[in-house]
Scaffold this motif. Structure first.
Motif, short mmCIF file in Angstrom:
data_model
loop_
_atom_site.label_atom_id
_atom_site.label_comp_id
_atom_site.label_asym_id
_atom_site.label_seq_id
_atom_site.Cartn_x
_atom_site.Cartn_y
_atom_site.Cartn_z
N ALA A 43 -5.58 -4.72 17.70
CA ALA A 43 -6.78 -4.95 18.52
C ALA A 43 -6.53 -5.90 19.69
O ALA A 43 -7.04 -5.66 20.79
N GLU A 46 -5.28 -3.94 22.68
CA GLU A 46 -6.34 -3.18 23.36
C GLU A 46 -7.20 -4.11 24.22
O GLU A 46 -7.52 -3.78 25.36
N THR A 47 -7.56 -5.25 23.67
CA THR A 47 -8.38 -6.21 24.42
C THR A 47 -7.65 -6.67 25.67
O THR A 47 -8.23 -6.73 26.76
N MET A 50 -7.69 -3.97 28.31
CA MET A 50 -9.02 -3.76 28.91
C MET A 50 -9.39 -4.88 29.88
O MET A 50 -10.15 -4.66 30.81
N TYR A 84 4.75 -3.05 23.35
CA TYR A 84 3.68 -2.36 24.07
C TYR A 84 3.71 -2.70 25.55
O TYR A 84 3.91 -3.84 25.93
N TYR A 86 1.48 -1.17 29.30
CA TYR A 86 0.28 -0.41 29.67
C TYR A 86 0.33 -0.09 31.15
O TYR A 86 1.11 -0.65 31.92
N ARG A 93 -6.85 4.10 31.21
CA ARG A 93 -5.94 3.07 30.71
C ARG A 93 -5.15 3.63 29.54
O ARG A 93 -5.73 4.22 28.62
N ILE A 95 -1.80 2.88 26.74
CA ILE A 95 -0.83 1.98 26.13
C ILE A 95 0.43 2.81 25.90
O ILE A 95 0.36 3.95 25.41
N GLN A 105 -1.41 5.50 23.15
CA GLN A 105 -2.87 5.46 22.99
C GLN A 105 -3.52 5.51 24.36
O GLN A 105 -3.02 4.96 25.33
N ILE A 107 -7.10 4.49 26.08
CA ILE A 107 -8.30 3.68 25.81
C ILE A 107 -9.44 4.26 26.63
O ILE A 107 -9.38 4.33 27.85
#
Length: 108
Positions: A43, A46-47, A50, A84, A86, A93, A95, A105, A107
């Motif tokens: 998580a 992802e944060t 973003m 990771y 991005y 977006r 990853i 991934q 997002i």
């Protein structure tokens, strides 16, 4: 008595016929369908992705998990997570695995 013998004989014939039919049945087992592995991205990754402001890069083709992002597209590292990277392609977006440049991934 005669009816009993006829009935018993008919039952025996039906049993033999069912056994013979069952021997003609062929069962085909299919191998399990291989699907792409699901990668669970932490998580905080992802944060982080973003919250970053990165210019979107136009990219030909569909943006899909498993697709390799070719070299002219710049990948950005995720602080604290060396596995990771991005970027943003076609306003989406993604990853990416930095070694293979494969999208792991998207997002939404």
């Amino acid at each position: 008595m005669r009816n009993t013998l006829i009935l018993a004989g008919a039952a025996a014939l039906m049993t033999l016929a069912a056994s013979a039919h069952a021997q003609e049945t062929v069962i085909i087992q299919q191998a399990p369908v291989a699907t792409q592995s699901t990668i669970v991205v932490p998580a905080p990754v992802e944060t982080y992705v973003m919250q970053r402001e990165v210019r979107s890069v136009p990219y030909e083709g569909d943006v899909l998990v498993g697709r390799v992002i070719e070299d002219p597209v710049e990948l950005y590292p995720v602080d604290g997570y060396d596995n990771y990277s991005y970027t943003v392609v076609n306003e989406r977006r993604v990853i990416v695995d930095p070694q293979t440049r494969q999208i792991i991934q998207i997002i939404e």
